[in-house]
Design an enzyme around this catalytic site. Structure first.
Site, PDB file in Angstrom:
ATOM      1  CD  GLU A 138      -2.775   1.278   2.426  1.00  0.00           C
ATOM      2  OE1 GLU A 138      -2.797   0.355   3.254  1.00  0.00           O
ATOM      3  OE2 GLU A 138      -3.522   2.275   2.461  1.00  0.00           O
ATOM      4  NE  ARG A 183       3.978  -7.849  10.641  1.00  0.00           N
ATOM      5  CZ  ARG A 183       3.397  -7.133   9.690  1.00  0.00           C
ATOM      6  NH1 ARG A 183       2.376  -7.599   9.033  1.00  0.00           N
ATOM      7  NH2 ARG A 183       3.851  -5.930   9.395  1.00  0.00           N
ATOM      8  CE  LYS A 185       3.105  -0.023   4.880  1.00  0.00           C
ATOM      9  NZ  LYS A 185       2.470  -0.023   3.567  1.00  0.00           N
TER      10      LYS A 185
HETATM   11  P1  ATP Z   1      -0.180  -1.776   6.736  1.00  0.00           P
HETATM   12  O1  ATP Z   1      -0.438  -1.867   8.178  1.00  0.00           O
HETATM   13  O2  ATP Z   1      -0.013  -0.401   6.230  1.00  0.00           O
HETATM   14  O3  ATP Z   1      -1.049  -2.662   5.870  1.00  0.00           O
HETATM   15  P2  ATP Z   1       1.906  -3.569   5.977  1.00  0.00           P
HETATM   16  O4  ATP Z   1       3.238  -3.623   6.630  1.00  0.00           O
HETATM   17  O5  ATP Z   1       1.037  -4.758   5.948  1.00  0.00           O
HETATM   18  O6  ATP Z   1       1.258  -2.353   6.648  1.00  0.00           O
HETATM   19  P3  ATP Z   1       1.706  -3.477   3.081  1.00  0.00           P
HETATM   20  O7  ATP Z   1       2.091  -2.361   2.201  1.00  0.00           O
HETATM   21  O8  ATP Z   1       0.291  -3.901   3.083  1.00  0.00           O
HETATM   22  O9  ATP Z   1       2.135  -3.028   4.523  1.00  0.00           O
HETATM   23  O10 ATP Z   1       2.660  -4.717   2.840  1.00  0.00           O
HETATM   24  C1  ATP Z   1       2.981  -5.211   1.568  1.00  0.00           C
HETATM   25  C2  ATP Z   1       3.376  -6.649   1.675  1.00  0.00           C
HETATM   26  O11 ATP Z   1       4.489  -6.798   2.542  1.00  0.00           O
HETATM   27  C3  ATP Z   1       2.260  -7.503   2.240  1.00  0.00           C
HETATM   28  O12 ATP Z   1       2.162  -8.675   1.483  1.00  0.00           O
HETATM   29  C4  ATP Z   1       2.699  -7.788   3.635  1.00  0.00           C
HETATM   30  O13 ATP Z   1       2.195  -9.008   4.090  1.00  0.00           O
HETATM   31  C5  ATP Z   1       4.216  -7.784   3.526  1.00  0.00           C
HETATM   32  N1  ATP Z   1       4.827  -7.418   4.796  1.00  0.00           N
HETATM   33  C6  ATP Z   1       4.572  -6.319   5.523  1.00  0.00           C
HETATM   34  N2  ATP Z   1       5.264  -6.310   6.670  1.00  0.00           N
HETATM   35  C7  ATP Z   1       6.011  -7.447   6.672  1.00  0.00           C
HETATM   36  C8  ATP Z   1       6.933  -8.036   7.593  1.00  0.00           C
HETATM   37  N3  ATP Z   1       7.253  -7.433   8.738  1.00  0.00           N
HETATM   38  N4  ATP Z   1       7.498  -9.204   7.266  1.00  0.00           N
HETATM   39  C9  ATP Z   1       7.197  -9.807   6.096  1.00  0.00           C
HETATM   40  N5  ATP Z   1       6.327  -9.318   5.189  1.00  0.00           N
HETATM   41  C10 ATP Z   1       5.727  -8.154   5.467  1.00  0.00           C
END
Ligand code: ATP
Ligand code: MG
Length: 566
Positions: free
Chosen positions: A44, A270, A280
């Site tokens: 996002e 994660r 974020k």
């Molecule tokens: P938000 O809370 O803004 O949704 P988010 O960290 O999930 O935050 P996204 O932009 O939706 O952000 O994440 C993009 C991709 O990265 C998604 O597939 C998510 O699952 C993955 N991702 C995000 N944080 C992690 C993490 N700490 N470890 C592994 N993958 C991650």
């Protein structure tokens, strides 16, 4: 010239590590379920990417590479208020910098807004979605809890015709923001709360970075994501574990609609890194409150921050490989990340000398034309990096803590009357310690043993070797020494306490020092090992070739953290 990379010779580095998602992919290719795989990375654009996203990028793009498939970059832009072009651009830059290229054009969930809308009408016509007038509070109340089933909304039995009319009027802007929602009609008694008639569209008059004001209704993430995956014919939709409970909804939506494919969602854990945060929202807070200098502050765990600090794409990819992929908790020590970066730099960074806490040494018997300089190679294992002259002169700088007036036991560096070797140069002996009025050591006067250039002294052993630079030849540099941003391993893991309480007040130290003249022409993002001090990288933005060099310390030489722990 000497800052070129050479491929690493360590055979273990980079070899694929087996994990359960790889096994699934291999089985699907072997059985013929798929003849090629298609993955996607779906960020996002509401912030900069962090080290956790790097894990996901390496997984999705890495699998596509390893199995000759494709990986799409798709922006999940369904929250217009929080999203921006700046974030989207930074994300594209990060993916490319990490060494990956997405398949075809960048995709946007908003490219599918019309398709998503049409599918919503389809659900309504099938009697599988309805317009609901409950307020958010009422909806929460009707939803029930983990132990109590939900109750049906009073609007649940509206007819498809009525729903279609209301939904079209929602789209046309007849109702106020939040006045109505479109909900999937699934099961209010499901033990999985995500299936209790989730909202799939909401009314929100917000300007969207791509579609402007064309829409006043926006689809929800869960509804958008699965359809976007299906439209792109993704085979394996990889996401983090918090979406495990959303998978039944993912599958339900796709099962109801005439979509071109039904991707398989697979969840993995994660990445969490000790002494930092991977949220974020919290990273944004550090930026907006001015606690760090920006999203790309070298102390930030963002990809932009890591880049500016001097981390390498290969080092980050190696880190991702080492931490692996699984469903169990993935809390990783910072030492694992630093170890991967250090190993990559070890082979790639030319080595020079710099002094960051200088103490002047006057070489009393320096003799022009007699005291000689030597050349030194930039890397002991890579003669192709070339060499430079290491000039000596009457005055040199050494590191203040390489001298001890009262040496601790086992001390091998300089001390009054003691001897030490200057790296690539002579053995010197300290004859006199000069102090100021406050008793501070301000200068040492030392004698060169002229018989020791490239040779061992006769009749005695000199064990200590210290780094130094000639005062007349060295260039003044600024060095930024970074430490962890937080003092607690899990700063956001304390109930009732704010993560900001655990900030490290000494996470940044800026010092003025001296380095060998050969660094003066370095381009931005040039990496060096300063012997005995660590790996440093010229700042991407504030270092001007030809000006005073500005270096960021990427990582120290040894794992100082492991040492602290015993
Ligand atoms: P938000 O809370 O803004 O949704 P988010 O960290 O999930 O935050 P996204 O932009 O939706 O952000 O994440 C993009 C991709 O990265 C998604 O597939 C998510 O699952 C993955 N991702 C995000 N944080 C992690 C993490 N700490 N470890 C592994 N993958 C991650
Ligand atoms: Mg997310």
């Amino acid at each position: 010239m000497h800052n070129k990379t050479s491929s690493s010779s360590a055979s273990q580095v980079g070899a694929p590590v087996a994990h359960f998602i790889r096994s699934i992919v291999e089985a699907d290719l072997a059985s013929g379920k798929h003849d090629r795989i298609a993955t996607r990375f779906p960020p996002e654009p509401n912030g900069y990417l962090h080290v956790g996203h790097a894990k996901s990028i390496c997984l999705n793009f890495g699998l596509a590479q390893d199995y000759q498939g494709t990986c799409n970059l798709r922006f999940d832009d369904t929250n217009p208020e929080k999203e921006s072009e700046e974030y989207a651009n930074a994300i594209m830059e990060d993916v490319r910098w990490l060494g990956f290229q997405w398949n075809g054009e960048v995709r946007w969930a908003s490219d599918y807004f019309q398709a998503l809308y049409d599918y919503a009408e389809n659900l309504i016509e099938q009697g599988k979605a309805y317009v609901c007038d409950l307020t958010p509070e009422a909806m929460r109340e009707f939803r029930g809890t983990l132990t109590e089933p939900g109750r049906p909304s009073p609007y649940r039995e509206r007819t498809p015709a009525e729903n279609l009319d209301l939904f079209r009027r929602m789209k046309a802007g007849e109702f106020a923001d939040g006045a109505k929602t479109l909900r999937a009609k699934i099961d209010m008694a499901s033990p999985n709360i995500n299936l209790r008639d989730p909202v799939i569209y909401r009314i929100k008059r917000a300007h969207h970075i791509r579609t402007g004001d064309a829409w006043c209704i926006y689809p929800m993430y869960d509804y958008t994501h699965c359809i976007s995956d299906a439209l792109e014919c993704i085979t394996h939709s990889l996401c983090t574990l918090e979406f495990e409970d959303h998978r039944p909804l993912y599958d339900w939506v796709l099962d109801q609609l005439p979509v071109p494919s039904h991707p398989r969602q697979i969840e993995f854990s994660r990445l969490e890194l000790h002494y930092t945060i991977t949220s974020k929202r919290k990273l944004l807070q550090l930026v907006t409150q001015g606690i760090v200098a920006g999203w790309d502050d070298p102390r930030m765990p963002t990809i932009h921050g890591m880049r500016r600090r001097g981390y390498t794409p290969a080092g980050i990819r190696e880190f991702a490989r080492r931490i692996g992929i699984s469903k169990s908790e993935n809390i990783v020590d910072m030492a694992v990340l630093e170890g991967a970066i250090r190993e990559d730099l070890e082979a790639k960074a030319p080595r020079v000398m710099a002094v960051l806490n200088p103490l002047k040494v006057v070489l009393t018997n320096f003799e022009e034309g007699v005291t000689a300089s030597r050349t030194a190679g930039f890397h002991p294992q890579h003669p192709e990096f070339g060499e430079r002259d290491v000039p000596i002169a009457r005055e040199i700088w050494i590191e203040r803590d390489d001298f001890a007036e009262v040496p601790p036991p086992g001390w091998q560096r300089l001390t009054p009357g003691g001897e030490v070797r200057l790296r690539y140069s002579y053995v010197i002996q300290c004859e006199e310690v000069v102090k100021d009025a406050d008793g501070q050591v301000v200068e040492l006067r030392c004698a060169i043993d002229h018989a020791t250039l490239g040779q061992n002294p006769v009749g005695r052993k000199v064990k200590g070797v210290i780094h130094w630079v000639s005062a007349a030849h060295a260039v003044a540099i600024e060095a930024r020494l970074y430490d962890r941003l937080f003092l607690d391993p899990i700063p956001d893991g304390h109930k009732g306490r704010d993560f900001l309480e655990f900030l490290n007040p000494d996470s940044l130290q800026v010092v003025k020092g001296w380095a060998e003249a050969c660094v003066s022409g370095a381009e931005p993002e040039a990496r060096y090992q300063f012997e005995r001090l660590g790996y440093f990288c010229t700042d991407r933005f504030e270092h001007q070739p030809g000006g005073r060099p500005v270096f960021n310390r990427t990582v120290t030489l040894k794992d100082s953290w492991a040492k602290e722990q015993g």
